[in-house]
Design a protein around this motif. Structure first.
Motif, PDB file in Angstrom:
ATOM      1  N   ALA A  93      34.266  32.884  42.579  1.00 25.97           N
ATOM      2  CA  ALA A  93      34.130  34.343  42.603  1.00 25.97           C
ATOM      3  C   ALA A  93      35.460  35.024  42.906  1.00 25.97           C
ATOM      4  CB  ALA A  93      33.071  34.765  43.625  1.00 25.97           C
ATOM      5  N   ALA A  94      36.252  34.436  43.773  1.00 25.15           N
ATOM      6  CA  ALA A  94      37.542  35.017  44.139  1.00 25.15           C
ATOM      7  C   ALA A  94      38.507  35.060  42.965  1.00 25.15           C
ATOM      8  CB  ALA A  94      38.159  34.236  45.299  1.00 25.15           C
ATOM      9  N   ARG A  95      38.317  34.183  41.988  1.00 22.02           N
ATOM     10  CA  ARG A  95      39.188  34.157  40.810  1.00 22.02           C
ATOM     11  C   ARG A  95      38.752  35.151  39.741  1.00 22.02           C
ATOM     12  NH1 ARG A  95      42.653  29.324  39.709  1.00 22.02           N
ATOM     13  NH2 ARG A  95      42.855  30.567  37.838  1.00 22.02           N
ATOM     14  N   HIS A  96      37.533  35.684  39.870  1.00 16.23           N
ATOM     15  CA  HIS A  96      37.059  36.631  38.846  1.00 16.23           C
ATOM     16  C   HIS A  96      37.916  37.894  38.890  1.00 16.23           C
ATOM     17  CE1 HIS A  96      34.588  39.244  36.455  1.00 16.23           C
ATOM     18  NE2 HIS A  96      33.878  38.187  36.082  1.00 16.23           N
ATOM     19  N   PRO A  97      38.375  38.382  37.737  1.00 15.83           N
ATOM     20  CA  PRO A  97      39.221  39.581  37.737  1.00 15.83           C
ATOM     21  C   PRO A  97      38.576  40.798  38.402  1.00 15.83           C
ATOM     22  CG  PRO A  97      39.340  38.488  35.621  1.00 15.83           C
ATOM     23  CD  PRO A  97      38.266  37.789  36.412  1.00 15.83           C
ATOM     24  N   TYR A  98      37.265  40.913  38.365  1.00 19.03           N
ATOM     25  CA  TYR A  98      36.619  42.073  38.985  1.00 19.03           C
ATOM     26  C   TYR A  98      36.623  41.990  40.513  1.00 19.03           C
ATOM     27  CZ  TYR A  98      35.014  44.764  35.004  1.00 19.03           C
ATOM     28  OH  TYR A  98      34.957  45.578  33.907  1.00 19.03           O
ATOM     29  N   ALA A  99      36.908  40.839  41.072  1.00 17.41           N
ATOM     30  CA  ALA A  99      36.994  40.742  42.530  1.00 17.41           C
ATOM     31  C   ALA A  99      38.133  41.614  43.062  1.00 17.41           C
ATOM     32  CB  ALA A  99      37.187  39.292  42.960  1.00 17.41           C
ATOM     33  N   SER A 100      39.120  41.917  42.211  1.00 18.03           N
ATOM     34  CA  SER A 100      40.240  42.746  42.650  1.00 18.03           C
ATOM     35  C   SER A 100      40.054  44.218  42.323  1.00 18.03           C
ATOM     36  CB  SER A 100      41.548  42.239  42.029  1.00 18.03           C
ATOM     37  OG  SER A 100      41.505  42.367  40.631  1.00 18.03           O
ATOM     38  N   ARG A 101      39.020  44.566  41.549  1.00 18.40           N
ATOM     39  CA  ARG A 101      38.796  45.976  41.210  1.00 18.40           C
ATOM     40  C   ARG A 101      37.433  46.475  41.652  1.00 18.40           C
ATOM     41  NH1 ARG A 101      39.423  47.552  35.668  1.00 18.40           N
ATOM     42  NH2 ARG A 101      37.458  48.637  35.894  1.00 18.40           N
ATOM     43  N   GLY A 102      36.481  45.604  41.801  1.00 16.03           N
ATOM     44  CA  GLY A 102      35.139  45.941  42.262  1.00 16.03           C
ATOM     45  C   GLY A 102      34.748  44.929  43.321  1.00 16.03           C
ATOM     46  N   CYS A 103      33.623  44.262  43.107  1.00 16.72           N
ATOM     47  CA  CYS A 103      33.249  43.178  44.011  1.00 16.72           C
ATOM     48  C   CYS A 103      32.352  42.194  43.266  1.00 16.72           C
ATOM     49  CB  CYS A 103      32.546  43.697  45.261  1.00 16.72           C
ATOM     50  SG  CYS A 103      30.905  44.389  44.966  1.00 16.72           S
ATOM     51  N   ILE A 104      32.261  41.003  43.810  1.00 16.03           N
ATOM     52  CA  ILE A 104      31.394  39.967  43.269  1.00 16.03           C
ATOM     53  C   ILE A 104      30.419  39.582  44.378  1.00 16.03           C
ATOM     54  CG2 ILE A 104      31.257  37.690  42.195  1.00 16.03           C
ATOM     55  CD1 ILE A 104      33.022  39.691  40.615  1.00 16.03           C
ATOM     56  N   GLU A 105      29.146  39.824  44.137  1.00 20.65           N
ATOM     57  CA  GLU A 105      28.119  39.410  45.096  1.00 20.65           C
ATOM     58  C   GLU A 105      27.602  38.051  44.671  1.00 20.65           C
ATOM     59  OE1 GLU A 105      23.638  40.704  46.382  1.00 20.65           O
ATOM     60  OE2 GLU A 105      25.064  42.312  45.956  1.00 20.65           O
ATOM     61  N   ILE A 106      27.548  37.123  45.612  1.00 17.94           N
ATOM     62  CA  ILE A 106      27.088  35.757  45.335  1.00 17.94           C
ATOM     63  C   ILE A 106      25.686  35.605  45.881  1.00 17.94           C
ATOM     64  CG2 ILE A 106      27.510  33.309  45.750  1.00 17.94           C
ATOM     65  CD1 ILE A 106      30.463  34.090  46.283  1.00 17.94           C
ATOM     66  N   ARG A 107      24.768  35.172  45.008  1.00 19.83           N
ATOM     67  CA  ARG A 107      23.389  34.936  45.446  1.00 19.83           C
ATOM     68  C   ARG A 107      22.956  33.522  45.075  1.00 19.83           C
ATOM     69  NH1 ARG A 107      19.670  39.483  45.180  1.00 19.83           N
ATOM     70  NH2 ARG A 107      20.843  41.287  45.910  1.00 19.83           N
ATOM     71  N   PRO A 108      22.472  32.742  46.050  1.00 21.80           N
ATOM     72  CA  PRO A 108      21.913  31.437  45.700  1.00 21.80           C
ATOM     73  C   PRO A 108      20.616  31.616  44.925  1.00 21.80           C
ATOM     74  CG  PRO A 108      21.825  31.808  48.086  1.00 21.80           C
ATOM     75  CD  PRO A 108      22.452  33.017  47.474  1.00 21.80           C
ATOM     76  N   VAL A 109      20.343  30.670  44.051  1.00 18.74           N
ATOM     77  CA  VAL A 109      19.146  30.708  43.224  1.00 18.74           C
ATOM     78  C   VAL A 109      18.089  29.807  43.872  1.00 18.74           C
ATOM     79  CG1 VAL A 109      18.211  30.089  40.952  1.00 18.74           C
ATOM     80  CG2 VAL A 109      20.484  31.123  41.132  1.00 18.74           C
ATOM     81  N   TRP A 110      16.859  30.292  43.936  1.00 20.50           N
ATOM     82  CA  TRP A 110      15.748  29.461  44.425  1.00 20.50           C
ATOM     83  C   TRP A 110      15.543  28.318  43.436  1.00 20.50           C
ATOM     84  CZ3 TRP A 110      13.953  29.845  49.134  1.00 20.50           C
ATOM     85  CH2 TRP A 110      13.928  31.082  49.771  1.00 20.50           C
ATOM     86  N   GLU A 111      15.457  27.122  43.923  1.00 19.37           N
ATOM     87  CA  GLU A 111      15.184  25.968  43.060  1.00 19.37           C
ATOM     88  C   GLU A 111      14.058  25.167  43.641  1.00 19.37           C
ATOM     89  OE1 GLU A 111      18.519  24.167  40.865  1.00 19.37           O
ATOM     90  OE2 GLU A 111      19.685  24.923  42.547  1.00 19.37           O
TER      91      GLU A 111
END
Length: 111
Positions: A93-111
């Motif tokens: 997520a930190a490498r995503h270009p939008y992490a520097s202009r917006g934000c990246i929310e990380i959500r685990p998926v129920w499995e």
């Protein structure tokens, strides 16, 4: 473990699809996710003006245009990744270009 990255940004300043395709930062991000073998899919979403929100209250279906949230930042896309753990998901997520202009929310998926 599977995670969904919710890619959030102010869509009034978002780049076009052509600009994204030509941006070396986006290509580097995609290459890194591919190198890690972490990509399970993803998609960019159309603007919130194209959204429809559906609710069911007391047996009645309520439909409204646009998103429910009153905020400047909207979810503009998702990436679905498979990682060893949360630390690995954060590194991606930190490498995503939008992490520097917006934000990246990380959500685990129920499995």
């Amino acid at each position: 473990m599977k995670y969904v990255l919710l890619i959030c940004d102010d869509e009034t300043t978002s780049p076009t699809m052509e600009e994204i395709a030509a941006d070396p930062a986006y290509r580097a991000y995609e290459d890194e996710v591919r190198r890690r073998g972490a990509s399970l899919g993803g998609a960019r979403l159309r603007p919130v003006a194209d959204a429809t929100t559906v609710r069911n209250r007391d047996g009645e279906t309520l439909v409204s245009d646009g998103p429910f949230a009153e905020t400047k930042d909207f979810i503009g896309g998702i990436d679905i990744i498979d990682c060893a753990d949360l630390d690995d998901a954060i590194a991606i997520a930190a490498r995503h270009p939008y992490a520097s202009r917006g934000c990246i929310e990380i959500r685990p998926v129920w499995e």
